[in-house]
Enzyme design. Structure first.
Site, PDB file in Angstrom:
ATOM      1  N   PHE A 152      56.894  96.074  16.994  1.00 55.64           N
ATOM      2  CA  PHE A 152      57.524  97.104  16.885  1.00 55.64           C
ATOM      3  C   PHE A 152      59.345  97.320  16.531  1.00 55.64           C
ATOM      4  O   PHE A 152      60.246  97.939  16.028  1.00 55.64           O
ATOM      5  CB  PHE A 152      57.513  97.913  18.439  1.00 55.64           C
ATOM      6  CG  PHE A 152      58.849  96.790  19.875  1.00 55.64           C
ATOM      7  CD1 PHE A 152      60.114  97.351  19.851  1.00 55.64           C
ATOM      8  CD2 PHE A 152      58.196  95.961  20.101  1.00 55.64           C
ATOM      9  CE1 PHE A 152      60.788  97.354  20.008  1.00 55.64           C
ATOM     10  CE2 PHE A 152      59.013  95.516  21.470  1.00 55.64           C
ATOM     11  CZ  PHE A 152      60.591  95.831  21.118  1.00 55.64           C
ATOM     12  N   GLU A 179      51.744 100.954  16.875  1.00 54.05           N
ATOM     13  CA  GLU A 179      51.825 101.577  17.752  1.00 54.05           C
ATOM     14  C   GLU A 179      52.950 102.308  18.432  1.00 54.05           C
ATOM     15  O   GLU A 179      53.106 103.765  18.312  1.00 54.05           O
ATOM     16  CB  GLU A 179      50.179 101.623  18.670  1.00 54.05           C
ATOM     17  CG  GLU A 179      50.457 101.002  19.993  1.00 54.05           C
ATOM     18  CD  GLU A 179      49.927  99.709  19.384  1.00 54.05           C
ATOM     19  OE1 GLU A 179      50.813  98.678  18.610  1.00 54.05           O
ATOM     20  OE2 GLU A 179      49.756  99.520  20.492  1.00 54.05           O
ATOM     21  N   CYS A 284      63.196  88.224  17.152  1.00 54.05           N
ATOM     22  CA  CYS A 284      62.734  87.413  17.511  1.00 54.05           C
ATOM     23  C   CYS A 284      63.663  85.801  17.001  1.00 54.05           C
ATOM     24  O   CYS A 284      63.803  84.745  16.799  1.00 54.05           O
ATOM     25  CB  CYS A 284      61.590  87.091  16.137  1.00 54.05           C
ATOM     26  SG  CYS A 284      62.247  87.033  14.416  1.00 54.05           S
TER      27      CYS A 284
HETATM   28  P1  NAD Z   1      53.035  92.488  20.075  1.00 53.70           P
HETATM   29  O1  NAD Z   1      52.840  91.186  20.308  1.00 53.70           O
HETATM   30  O2  NAD Z   1      53.115  92.952  21.905  1.00 53.70           O
HETATM   31  O3  NAD Z   1      52.773  93.382  19.411  1.00 53.70           O
HETATM   32  C1  NAD Z   1      52.681  93.094  17.207  1.00 53.70           C
HETATM   33  C2  NAD Z   1      50.970  93.406  16.742  1.00 53.70           C
HETATM   34  O4  NAD Z   1      50.057  92.818  17.757  1.00 53.70           O
HETATM   35  C3  NAD Z   1      50.846  95.346  17.074  1.00 53.70           C
HETATM   36  O5  NAD Z   1      50.431  95.807  15.914  1.00 53.70           O
HETATM   37  C4  NAD Z   1      50.238  95.150  18.037  1.00 53.70           C
HETATM   38  O6  NAD Z   1      49.325  96.883  18.132  1.00 53.70           O
HETATM   39  C5  NAD Z   1      49.156  93.851  18.621  1.00 53.70           C
HETATM   40  N1  NAD Z   1      48.541  93.624  19.215  1.00 53.70           N
HETATM   41  C6  NAD Z   1      49.302  93.754  21.176  1.00 53.70           C
HETATM   42  N2  NAD Z   1      48.782  93.248  21.615  1.00 53.70           N
HETATM   43  C7  NAD Z   1      47.141  92.824  21.396  1.00 53.70           C
HETATM   44  C8  NAD Z   1      45.990  92.145  21.589  1.00 53.70           C
HETATM   45  N3  NAD Z   1      45.781  91.607  22.892  1.00 53.70           N
HETATM   46  N4  NAD Z   1      44.912  91.840  20.062  1.00 53.70           N
HETATM   47  C9  NAD Z   1      45.475  92.195  18.398  1.00 53.70           C
HETATM   48  N5  NAD Z   1      46.539  92.910  18.900  1.00 53.70           N
HETATM   49  C10 NAD Z   1      46.950  92.945  19.838  1.00 53.70           C
HETATM   50  O7  NAD Z   1      54.442  91.775  20.327  1.00 53.70           O
HETATM   51  P2  NAD Z   1      55.875  93.359  19.825  1.00 53.70           P
HETATM   52  O8  NAD Z   1      56.142  93.553  21.238  1.00 53.70           O
HETATM   53  O9  NAD Z   1      55.419  94.383  19.072  1.00 53.70           O
HETATM   54  O10 NAD Z   1      56.990  92.488  19.389  1.00 53.70           O
HETATM   55  C11 NAD Z   1      57.536  91.861  19.918  1.00 53.70           C
HETATM   56  C12 NAD Z   1      57.665  90.574  19.533  1.00 53.70           C
HETATM   57  O11 NAD Z   1      57.521  90.520  18.281  1.00 53.70           O
HETATM   58  C13 NAD Z   1      58.546  89.364  20.303  1.00 53.70           C
HETATM   59  O12 NAD Z   1      57.427  88.477  20.468  1.00 53.70           O
HETATM   60  C14 NAD Z   1      59.257  88.813  19.267  1.00 53.70           C
HETATM   61  O13 NAD Z   1      59.570  87.361  19.406  1.00 53.70           O
HETATM   62  C15 NAD Z   1      58.045  89.013  17.387  1.00 53.70           C
HETATM   63  N6  NAD Z   1      58.447  89.027  16.978  1.00 53.70           N
HETATM   64  C16 NAD Z   1      58.593  87.708  16.055  1.00 53.70           C
HETATM   65  C17 NAD Z   1      58.904  87.756  14.256  1.00 53.70           C
HETATM   66  C18 NAD Z   1      59.223  86.013  13.815  1.00 53.70           C
HETATM   67  O14 NAD Z   1      58.953  86.599  12.661  1.00 53.70           O
HETATM   68  N7  NAD Z   1      58.324  85.310  14.337  1.00 53.70           N
HETATM   69  C19 NAD Z   1      59.687  88.811  13.883  1.00 53.70           C
HETATM   70  C20 NAD Z   1      59.423  89.845  14.719  1.00 53.70           C
HETATM   71  C21 NAD Z   1      59.140  90.207  16.616  1.00 53.70           C
END
Ligand code: NAD
Length: 496
Positions: A152, A179, A284
């Site tokens: 997100f 989402e 991140c």
């Molecule tokens: P998230 O892991 O909750 O979700 C990321 C994606 O995975 C979404 O599209 C979501 O629908 C999907 N998802 C969520 N739960 C799932 C499951 N159980 N099984 C399969 N898919 C699932 O992350 P978020 O809260 O949207 O974003 C924040 C996180 O992203 C933080 O940990 C941040 O550090 C990380 N992030 C990392 C980078 C990087 O380049 N390293 C960049 C931006 C954000």
């Protein structure tokens, strides 16, 4: 063009929805109010999108690279023309400030610019006469259907890390955005269609775990790019690779910022404030832990506290922009608050406290103010978990050696930064810290599009990172041809 949450899937060039799909509420975090209901896709919806992408692949892969790049040139112009509108959309569904939303889009726009260079990026290699009368050449070929699954926190930049490069390399694509922020993805998709991309080459689906699992297991998906939290990144990597896919999965982070006694106070405070509180800490690359070296940081700490207390927080849908916007959900705000509460109970000192912040004209918004917590110990959750909110930990260190050792205990490895006037200290830090993206007098910088986004440890699962030439390698497979022609005189050019 209107943004329609009732037909938010883009499959085979048509906007559509699916009867009976479960729904998820999309919020405006600034106001704490719902924007609309998003239908969530599952196995059948993902299958329809993947099949559309698969059907479009042969013709797109066969399209000359200059023509594929021309779509990106047009796309670049369209993004430029709609820059302000897209930035406002990001503010609305994400809650970050307008300046941050512009930055979010700008960093993605730079990847579109990189993708415009596809003919150069994809140029192969040829070495004549690798043996007598034999030539060797390497050419890059697309993989097929690629999928992108995004978080997100950067609704524009992160999808744009993926599909522009995948598409110019000749692949077709299925994007599954978070989402929580579907509107930006819908708008970016509309503009891509307007740029002249043939039907089915790019498809958009929405959903949660079920849609991700369907992508990871679909036999026609060849590669998956993922960005999100570490547990899901690990899951995506192991599941995707077990199903024979090429996977790059960026995870979470905990980034250390070392402040040396000789650091310039004003510039350091500015850099650290930005690193810790930009996008309300939901990055991140957030600088979430400061390690002050020598004298308990007396030279910078009072200034940091002053700046944190002066930081305004508020709605991002108004003209007068605050210093910081909202966090993504009420539940996330409560989690961040409770991590600070836990730390305080365990003995850490909250020296700037944003837990009780109120925004008068948006009482239901999901807000937290800039918070600084001193003397955070390694056994506290605040030190161990990715907080992903506007909270800066401060730990005092006796010397650089101790600071590097502490930073290197992290299971993550995205970024790290040092503020100093000493070239020797900066060099020592840069070489020894176990993180993939380093800032020297720059607060934890995300690399520009020509460089890879190169997290280490549990911040990345895979081999080839996103962006830059690594991105091109990820989205292509090399083919090496060794040729020998039996023509009389071949190989004798120097003798004639
Ligand atoms: P998230 O892991 O909750 O979700 C990321 C994606 O995975 C979404 O599209 C979501 O629908 C999907 N998802 C969520 N739960 C799932 C499951 N159980 N099984 C399969 N898919 C699932 O992350 P978020 O809260 O949207 O974003 C924040 C996180 O992203 C933080 O940990 C941040 O550090 C990380 N992030 C990392 C980078 C990087 O380049 N390293 C960049 C931006 C954000």
């Amino acid at each position: 063009m209107t943004l329609n949450l009732s037909t938010p899937f883009f499959i085979g060039g048509e906007w559509t929805t699916f009867a009976g799909a479960p729904r998820s509420t999309v919020f405006n975090p600034s106001l704490g109010e719902p924007i609309g209901e998003l239908p969530l896709g599952g196995t059948a919806e993902v299958d329809a999108a993947v099949r559309a992408a698969h059907a479009a692949f042969p013709a797109w892969a066969d399209t000359p690279v200059v023509e594929r790049a021309r779509v990106m040139f047009k796309y670049r112009t369209l993004i430029e023309q709609h820059f302000d509108e897209i930035a406002r959309l990001i503010c609305k569904e994400h809650g970050k400030t307008y300046a941050e939303a512009r930055g979010d889009l700008y960093r993605g726009y730079e990847v579109v610019e990189l993708a415009c260079a596809a003919p150069t990026l994809l140029t192969g290699e040829l070495l004549p006469n690798i043996a007598r009368g034999i030539d060797g050449e390497l050419a890059r070929y697309p993989l097929g259907v690629c999928a992108g699954i995004t978080p997100f926190n950067f609704p524009a930049m992160i999808p744009l890390w993926m599909f522009p490069l995948a598409l110019v390399c000749g692949n077709t694509f299925v994007l599954k955005p978070s989402e929580r922020v579907p509107l930006t993805a819908i708008r970016l998709t509309q503009l891509l269609a307007e740029a002249g991309l043939p039907k089915g080459v790019f498809n958009l689906v929405h959903g949660g775990k079920e849609s991700v699992d369907a992508l990871l297991k679909h036999p026609l998906v060849k590669a998956v790019s993922f960005v999100g939290s570490t547990p899901i990144a690990r899951y995506v990597y192991t599941t995707g690779t077990a199903h024979g896919k090429r996977v790059q999965a960026n995870g979470g982070a905990k980034n250390y910022v070392v402040i040396m006694p000789d650091a310039d106070v004003d510039k350091t405070v500015e850099g650290v404030m930005n690193a810790a509180f930009g996008c309300a800490g939901e990055r991140c690359m957030a600088g979430s832990s400061v390690l002050t070296v020598g004298d308990r940081g007396r030279h910078v700490l009072p200034e940091l506290v002053k700046a944190a207390q002066a930081m305004t927080v508020g709605r991002t849908d108004v003209e007068a922009q605050p210093g910081m916007g909202a966090v993504i959900t009420a539940a996330h705000r409560d989690r961040v608050r409770s991590l600070v509460d836990d730390g305080e109970r365990a003995g850490a000192k909250v020296i700037a406290d944003g837990r009780g912040v109120k925004v008068k004209d948006a009482p239901n918004g999901f807000y937290l103010g800039a918070t600084i917590v001193e003397d955070v110990r390694t056994d506290m959750k605040l030190a161990q978990e990715e907080v992903f909110g506007p909270v800066l930990n401060v730990v005092h260190m006796s010397d650089l050696e101790q600071a590097i050792a502490l930073a290197n205990t992290s299971s993550f490895g995205n970024g790290a930064a040092i503020f100093t006037r000493s070239g020797a200290a900066a060099r020592e830090f840069k070489h020894r810290v176990k993180a993939g993206m380093i800032g020297v007098n720059v607060g934890v910088p995300a690399p520009m599009s020509m460089f890879p986004f190169s997290g280490w440890n549990e911040s990345f699962f895979g081999d080839l990172h996103m962006q830059g030439r690594a991105g091109v390698q990820f989205y292509t497979q090399p083919k090496v041809t060794t040729s020998r022609w039996f023509i009389e005189g071949e190989g004798d050019i120097w003798r004639k």
